[in-house]
Scaffold this active site. Structure first.
Site, PDB file in Angstrom:
ATOM      1  N   ASN A   1       0.838  -1.187   0.000  1.00 45.77           N
ATOM      2  CA  ASN A   1       0.000   0.000   0.000  1.00 45.77           C
ATOM      3  C   ASN A   1       0.879   1.245   0.000  1.00 45.77           C
ATOM      4  O   ASN A   1       1.987   1.253   0.536  1.00 45.77           O
ATOM      5  CB  ASN A   1      -1.037  -0.005   1.134  1.00 45.77           C
ATOM      6  CG  ASN A   1      -0.473  -0.242   2.507  1.00 45.77           C
ATOM      7  OD1 ASN A   1       0.522  -0.932   2.674  1.00 45.77           O
ATOM      8  ND2 ASN A   1      -1.113   0.328   3.511  1.00 45.77           N
TER       9      ASN A   1
ATOM     10  N   GLU B   1       0.325   5.067   0.840  1.00 42.15           N
ATOM     11  CA  GLU B   1      -0.553   6.127   1.348  1.00 42.15           C
ATOM     12  C   GLU B   1      -0.036   7.493   0.909  1.00 42.15           C
ATOM     13  O   GLU B   1       1.124   7.638   0.530  1.00 42.15           O
ATOM     14  CB  GLU B   1      -0.628   6.053   2.878  1.00 42.15           C
ATOM     15  CG  GLU B   1      -1.356   4.825   3.365  1.00 42.15           C
ATOM     16  CD  GLU B   1      -1.537   4.804   4.873  1.00 42.15           C
ATOM     17  OE1 GLU B   1      -0.878   5.601   5.590  1.00 42.15           O
ATOM     18  OE2 GLU B   1      -2.331   3.972   5.333  1.00 42.15           O
TER      19      GLU B   1
ATOM     20  N   CYS C   1      -3.993   0.844  -2.761  1.00 40.94           N
ATOM     21  CA  CYS C   1      -3.847  -0.393  -1.991  1.00 40.94           C
ATOM     22  C   CYS C   1      -2.774  -1.306  -2.597  1.00 40.94           C
ATOM     23  O   CYS C   1      -2.452  -1.228  -3.780  1.00 40.94           O
ATOM     24  CB  CYS C   1      -5.162  -1.154  -1.958  1.00 40.94           C
ATOM     25  SG  CYS C   1      -6.536  -0.238  -1.241  1.00 40.94           S
TER      26      CYS C   1
ATOM     27  N   GLU D   1      -3.015  -4.444  -3.293  1.00 38.33           N
ATOM     28  CA  GLU D   1      -3.536  -5.328  -4.339  1.00 38.33           C
ATOM     29  C   GLU D   1      -3.475  -4.651  -5.709  1.00 38.33           C
ATOM     30  O   GLU D   1      -3.064  -5.252  -6.701  1.00 38.33           O
ATOM     31  CB  GLU D   1      -4.995  -5.709  -4.039  1.00 38.33           C
ATOM     32  CG  GLU D   1      -5.190  -6.482  -2.756  1.00 38.33           C
ATOM     33  CD  GLU D   1      -5.508  -5.591  -1.559  1.00 38.33           C
ATOM     34  OE1 GLU D   1      -4.882  -4.505  -1.428  1.00 38.33           O
ATOM     35  OE2 GLU D   1      -6.366  -5.975  -0.758  1.00 38.33           O
TER      36      GLU D   1
ATOM     37  N   CYS E   1     -10.562  -4.241  -0.215  1.00 40.04           N
ATOM     38  CA  CYS E   1     -11.608  -3.222  -0.197  1.00 40.04           C
ATOM     39  C   CYS E   1     -12.451  -3.326  -1.473  1.00 40.04           C
ATOM     40  O   CYS E   1     -12.103  -4.038  -2.419  1.00 40.04           O
ATOM     41  CB  CYS E   1     -10.989  -1.834  -0.059  1.00 40.04           C
ATOM     42  SG  CYS E   1     -10.227  -1.202  -1.566  1.00 40.04           S
TER      43      CYS E   1
ATOM     44  N   CYS F   1     -10.596  -2.529  -4.770  1.00 42.75           N
ATOM     45  CA  CYS F   1      -9.700  -3.607  -5.213  1.00 42.75           C
ATOM     46  C   CYS F   1     -10.488  -4.793  -5.737  1.00 42.75           C
ATOM     47  O   CYS F   1     -10.088  -5.427  -6.713  1.00 42.75           O
ATOM     48  CB  CYS F   1      -8.780  -4.040  -4.081  1.00 42.75           C
ATOM     49  SG  CYS F   1      -7.486  -2.820  -3.752  1.00 42.75           S
TER      50      CYS F   1
HETATM   51 ZN    ZN Z   1      -8.063  -1.918  -1.782  1.00 39.75          ZN
END
Ligand code: ZN
Length: 136
Positions: free
Chosen positions: A47, A49, A58, A60, A89, A92
């Site tokens: 990830n 940020e 993210c 993924e 999420c 994703c």
């Molecule tokens: Zn995600």
């Protein structure tokens, strides 16, 4: 398609290495992902940020991007997060669905008491597709 245990172990090891590099100064929620491609190669992501939170990406999706850049086709993704049982999420899930609802999603945590296996279809049964079947 059944994934061999040695393949699952390889994916989780790669995802753990990626997790170690996660850029998560705001949430401290470190995630790593490893995509298995059809040709056997593995691509990782963590990830990323951002102070402008909406720009966060993210693990993924970053791993999928690395897979696509290499010209490979994803068939499974392993995700290592802070806790067991944290599925991808919604964003994703939709991006994973682009590569097929039968794509495997393997979930575990940093300290593995076990793992879970889903398909994208399990996680997102009514995904958006550009061309939907016609209504009758
Ligand atoms: Zn995600």
């Amino acid at each position: 398609m059944e994934l061999a245990q040695v393949t699952i172990d390889r994916l989780f090891a790669a995802a753990r290495q990626a997790q170690a590099n996660a850029w998560a100064p705001y949430s401290r929620f470190r995630v790593g992902a490893a995509v298995l491609a059809e040709d056997g190669r593995v691509f990782v992501g963590c990830n990323l940020e951002n102070a402008s939170f909406g720009l966060t990406v993210c693990a993924e999706r970053n791993a999928l991007a690395a897979t696509v850049v290499a010209g490979a086709k994803p068939i499974a993704v392993a995700v290592v997060g802070p806790q067991v049982g944290l599925p991808p999420c919604g964003a994703c899930r939709q991006v994973l669905a682009e590569f097929g609802l039968d794509l495997h999603v393997l979930l575990t945590a940093q300290e593995p008491p076990g793992y879970q296996v889903f398909t994208v279809g399990d996680l997102l049964p009514s995904s958006f597709a550009f061309e939907q079947p016609s209504l009758r």
